[in-house]
Structures are given as structure tokens and as C-alpha cells.
Enzyme design. Structure first.
Site, PDB file in Angstrom:
ATOM      1  N   GLU A 327      -6.168  10.176  26.770  1.00 39.76           N
ATOM      2  CA  GLU A 327      -6.831  10.714  25.444  1.00 39.76           C
ATOM      3  C   GLU A 327      -7.907   9.547  25.211  1.00 39.76           C
ATOM      4  O   GLU A 327      -8.014   8.254  25.225  1.00 39.76           O
ATOM      5  CB  GLU A 327      -6.034  10.474  24.161  1.00 39.76           C
ATOM      6  CG  GLU A 327      -5.045  11.535  24.089  1.00 39.76           C
ATOM      7  CD  GLU A 327      -4.442  11.238  22.555  1.00 39.76           C
ATOM      8  OE1 GLU A 327      -3.849  12.342  22.227  1.00 39.76           O
ATOM      9  OE2 GLU A 327      -4.140  10.157  21.986  1.00 39.76           O
ATOM     10  N   CYS A 328      -9.447  10.289  25.184  1.00 44.34           N
ATOM     11  CA  CYS A 328     -10.542   9.313  25.093  1.00 44.34           C
ATOM     12  C   CYS A 328     -10.554   8.094  26.011  1.00 44.34           C
ATOM     13  O   CYS A 328     -10.896   8.587  27.300  1.00 44.34           O
ATOM     14  CB  CYS A 328     -10.521   8.715  23.648  1.00 44.34           C
ATOM     15  SG  CYS A 328     -12.010   8.131  23.122  1.00 44.34           S
ATOM     16  N   GLY A 329     -10.330   7.067  25.777  1.00 46.50           N
ATOM     17  CA  GLY A 329     -10.397   5.904  26.570  1.00 46.50           C
ATOM     18  C   GLY A 329      -9.365   6.017  27.958  1.00 46.50           C
ATOM     19  O   GLY A 329     -10.006   5.804  29.120  1.00 46.50           O
ATOM     20  N   MET A 332     -11.180   8.544  29.984  1.00 44.40           N
ATOM     21  CA  MET A 332     -12.218   8.055  30.777  1.00 44.40           C
ATOM     22  C   MET A 332     -11.842   7.238  32.007  1.00 44.40           C
ATOM     23  O   MET A 332     -12.246   7.174  33.155  1.00 44.40           O
ATOM     24  CB  MET A 332     -13.275   7.298  29.958  1.00 44.40           C
ATOM     25  CG  MET A 332     -13.941   8.213  28.876  1.00 44.40           C
ATOM     26  SD  MET A 332     -15.068   7.186  28.067  1.00 44.40           S
ATOM     27  CE  MET A 332     -13.945   6.845  26.541  1.00 44.40           C
ATOM     28  N   THR A 427      -8.593  14.564  27.132  1.00 47.05           N
ATOM     29  CA  THR A 427      -9.438  14.926  26.231  1.00 47.05           C
ATOM     30  C   THR A 427      -9.928  14.074  25.342  1.00 47.05           C
ATOM     31  O   THR A 427      -9.473  12.748  25.674  1.00 47.05           O
ATOM     32  CB  THR A 427      -8.588  15.704  25.181  1.00 47.05           C
ATOM     33  OG1 THR A 427      -7.712  14.714  24.484  1.00 47.05           O
ATOM     34  CG2 THR A 427      -7.427  16.657  25.645  1.00 47.05           C
TER      35      THR A 427
END
Length: 436
Positions: A327-329, A332, A427
Site C-alpha cells: 500500500e502506497c509506500g 513503491m 495500490t
């Protein structure tokens, strides 16, 4: 038994809600009371500060993403406490235009749903009797929301306080206390809001100062008496479909943004959580059947993550046979690279082709409703998930297949669809709950 409660809110962000909240938690704790904290909305930083001040885990309650049954269950965390304090988000009536599961996400919706009255924090700098007009407007905005009174913040002098009190008395608004301006107890901030609790070396001092400050300037007994009974039952943790039976969970300063109610829900469903630290170059536990990488601040630790060979190799090997979701970080960090704000490229795990940059900053903020086109751990294709997105990264490359159709709270299409490759999915939004 669920105790009486209050919501600490304000007309806008930046008016002093968190200072008052931490001060009240610390002051009541010092007086021997057990106070259960909650956070209205999708904030995942404030609850850690609440826990440090109160000694109890703080729980998010979100009317846009959660139905009444789920909120009622989560309120069960207050069982056995002496008082409930819930910190609002933004301004009291600020939410999205279209209601979600049980409201618009506004703190006022939570007040109406629970029956908890509101203590309004007013920044009175630059005004005197006029502050009463603001308080009166808030008290009359909605008939199903009760404003118990106000705490005046950033008061310049005793004379200033007296003038503001005159205005409040004229319109029948109760004043619980008045806080002079004091910078020494303000919590440091970063681009996503407050700096994380574990990154605040003076946290104990800040909480102690806030507790002493609030106790000296606010009528604690009156605050407690103003609390009202909770309309919801508070049945306890609601089981959440876990991503696996044994979940390898990344957990350190780079990966810390996961909602407590999800972890409690996974455990309530019988799942076991196996934490590991990418920053310590640890790989996910081989006995796990899935791996979950939460959000956080990987861009601040790009060099360490790029050098964590055991973590990166272990994550790649794990993903060959079992699902990995970020999720997010975390998403990435599963990608090919992160470019930090100085323009330095840091190689990431490479499970996905995603390349993100903080050199080219753009804010992405808001609720998200996603309909999955492929499975993620715990949810199959077609599942509808509610979450929240908040980051400043820019996508430079996203070559993999889209994971979901994503819209915002208004139903407008969001281009950040997430992506998938093999057993890897990710995501930009943080999951809060399944949509009904």
C-alpha cells in the site's frame, strides 16, 4: 460497558485539536482515569500519539468507509475505560459531498451517530467577541450534533480572554478553558501531517507539558461531566477477511502506516501476524503464506532499502510462490525504483515496474473506492474496497497491468489504478474496509 464520550473538534485544521487532545489524555491519565482515544477519519499518525498519551490503543472511526455495525464494533475498544475522547479531523462539518457507508466522513457525522457531544477548539487570535459568532454558528448548524462548549486557544492576554468570554456568555456558549499561545508543546510536522510518534524524540516531554498545560487552563471536571452516553453497542473487534493465515507484515520506520482496526480484525479472524523490518535487512518469514507492505516513508530511507540485499532478494523469492501486496509506500518499495526529492534514484525490490519520484511532487489526497479486476490477498476480483490516498509522489513509469477501477468520493475516475504482476499487487490507497 462503554463509557460516556466527547469529540474534540474545531472549525478548521491547525487550530489546536491535537494539542488539546494530547493534553486531556495526559491530564486524565495522570489523575488516574482510563481514557479510550479514537480518531475520526482516515488519519494513521495521530493514533500513535494518542496511545503514547493515554496508554491505550487508539482506533480510527470513519463514517464514509465504515458502516454503523463496524463502527459500533470498534467502539468496543472502550470497554472498561472511564471516558471516551475522539479527535476530529479538519473542521467539524468537513466531509465529502456524497455520503458513503454511514456518512460523509465528517466528525459531525460521527457525533450524530454516537451521541458524543463536541468540545470545539477555537483559535481566537486576532478576534475577541466575534469568536462567539463562530461558536454560535457551529452550535446551531445541525440539530443532531450537540456542541457542549468551547476551549479558547492562542489567547494573547487575560484582557483578551475576558473579552472573548463576554461574547460567549452573551450567546450562551460554555467556555471550558483558555489556552495561551505556547510553542514548546507543538508537535513537529512533515508533508503528510505530524511526524510519526516514534520519530519524535521529545514525545514524552511534549505529552507531559501538554498535560500540565491543559490541566492548568481547562476545567477537567467540567469536561468529564459534559460527556454523554454512547448510542452504539460496542460489541468488540469485527473480524476482517485476512490476507492470509500467517501474514508477514513489514513494520519499521519506513513501513508503519497500517490501520489498527485491520490488524485487530485480522487477529479476530484467527490470523497470525509475523512482523519483519526491511530497514534491518530482514526478509519475510518463510512460514508465512502472504506478505503485506504498509505505507510509510520509504523515500526517506531510499539508500537503506536499496542496500538491504537480503530484504530485496527475500521478497523476490517470496513472491515467486506467494502473494505480496503493498500500500502506497509499500507499493513503491515493491517497484523498480524510487527517486527522492534530491533526484537520487534508489533501486527497489523490482516485483513491479513502478517508478515513482519525489523530485516532481504532486499531492494526491482523498477517499478511494476500488473495484478489483484481479485478486489481492483476502479479496477476489470484483470486490469493492474503500480506502484513502495521501502522498506526494509522481508516477514516472507504471508498465504493469491495472489492478482495479478506482474512483474518488464523487465517483470521478482516479488514474492511480494500482498494478499487478504475477503474485505481486499494489495500490496507492490504504485499505479501510470492504464496501457494502
Amino acid at each position: 460497558m462503554i463509557p460516556d464520550g466527547l469529540i474534540i473538534s474545531a472549525p478548521a485544521s491547525g487550530t489546536g485539536k491535537t494539542t488539546l487532545m494530547l493534553g486531556l489524555l495526559g491530564a486524565f491519565r495522570a489523575a488516574g482515569l482510563e481514557v479510550q482515544p479514537f480518531k475520526s477519519g482516515p488519519d494513521y499518525i495521530d493514533p500513535a500519539f494518542h496511545r503514547a498519551a493515554s496508554g491505550r490503543f487508539s482506533v480510527n472511526l470513519d463514517t464514509w468507509a465504515m458502516g454503523e455495525d463496524r463502527i459500533s464494533g470498534l467502539i468496543g475498544a472502550a470497554d472498561g475505560a472511564d471516558l471516551v475522547l475522539a479527535e476530529g479531523s479538519m473542521g467539524l462539518f468537513d466531509g465529502v459531498a456524497q455520503a458513503g457507508e454511514s456518512g460523509t466522513g465528517a466528525s459531525a457525522d460521527l457525533s450524530a451517530l454516537t451521541g458524543w457531544p463536541v468540545v470545539l477548539v477555537l483559535d481566537v487570535s486576532g478576534q475577541a467577541q466575534s469568536a462567539a459568532a463562530v461558536a454560535l454558528g457551529f452550535s446551531q448548524m445541525r440539530q443532531d450534533v450537540s456542541v457542549a462548549g468551547v476551549v479558547l486557544n492562542r489567547v494573547a492576554s487575560p484582557r483578551h480572554e475576558a473579552l472573548v468570554r463576554v461574547g460567549m456568555e452573551a450567546v450562551g456558549i460554555r467556555v471550558f478553558g483558555a489556552l495561551p499561545r505556547r510553542a514548546s508543546i507543538e508537535v513537529p510536522e512533515r508533508h503528510l501531517g505530524l511526524v510519526q510518534a516514534e520519530e519524535t524524540p521529545e514525545l514524552d516531554r511534549i505529552i507531559a507539558d501538554a498535560a500540565e498545560f491543559v490541566a492548568a487552563h481547562v476545567d477537567l471536571d467540567a469536561i468529564r461531566v459534559a460527556a454523554a452516553g454512547t448510542r452504539l453497542v460496542g460489541s468488540g473487534p469485527v473480524a476482517v477477511i485476512p490476507p492470509g493465515q500467517r501474514i508477514a507484515l513489514a513494520r519499521d520506520a519506513a513501513f508503519s502506516f497500517v490501520y489498527p482496526h485491520l490488524l485487530d480484525g485480522w487477529r479476530a479472524a484467527g490470523a497470525e501476524i509475523l512482523p519483519f523490518s526491511p530497514l534491518a535487512d530482514e526478509a519475510p518469514d518463510e512460514s508465512a503464506d502472504c506478505c503485506w507492505l504498509p505505507g510509510g516513508y520509504p523515500e526517506l530511507h531510499g539508500g537503506e532499502l536499496a542496500a538491504a540485499a537480503r530484504f530485496r532478494q527475500g521478497l523476490r523469492q517470496f513472491s515467486e510462490t506467494r502473494p505480496v501486496h503493498g500500500e502506497c509506500g509499500g507499493y513503491m518499495a515493491m517497484g523498480a525504483a524510487i527517486i527522492d526529492r534530491e533526484g537520487v534514484r534508489h533501486e527497489m525490490a523490482g516485483l513491479l515496474g513502478l517508478v515513482t519520484s519525489y523530485e516532481k511532487r504532486k499531492m494526491h489526497l482523498g477517499y478511494r473506492l476500488a473495484e478489483l479486476s484481479a485478486p489481492v490477498p483476502g479479496h477476489g476480483p470484483g470486490a469493492r474496497l474503500r480506502g484513502h490516498e495521501f502522498h506526494y509522489s509522481t508516477i514516472l513509469d507504471q508498465p504493469d497491468m491495472a489492478l482495479a477501477r478506482v474512483v474518488d468520493a464523487n465517483g470521478d475516475t482516479v488514474p492511480e489504478t494500482g498494478s499487478r504482476r504475477g503474485h505481486a499487487t499494489g495500490t496507492f490507497f490504504h485499505l479501510i474496509a470492504e464496501a457494502t
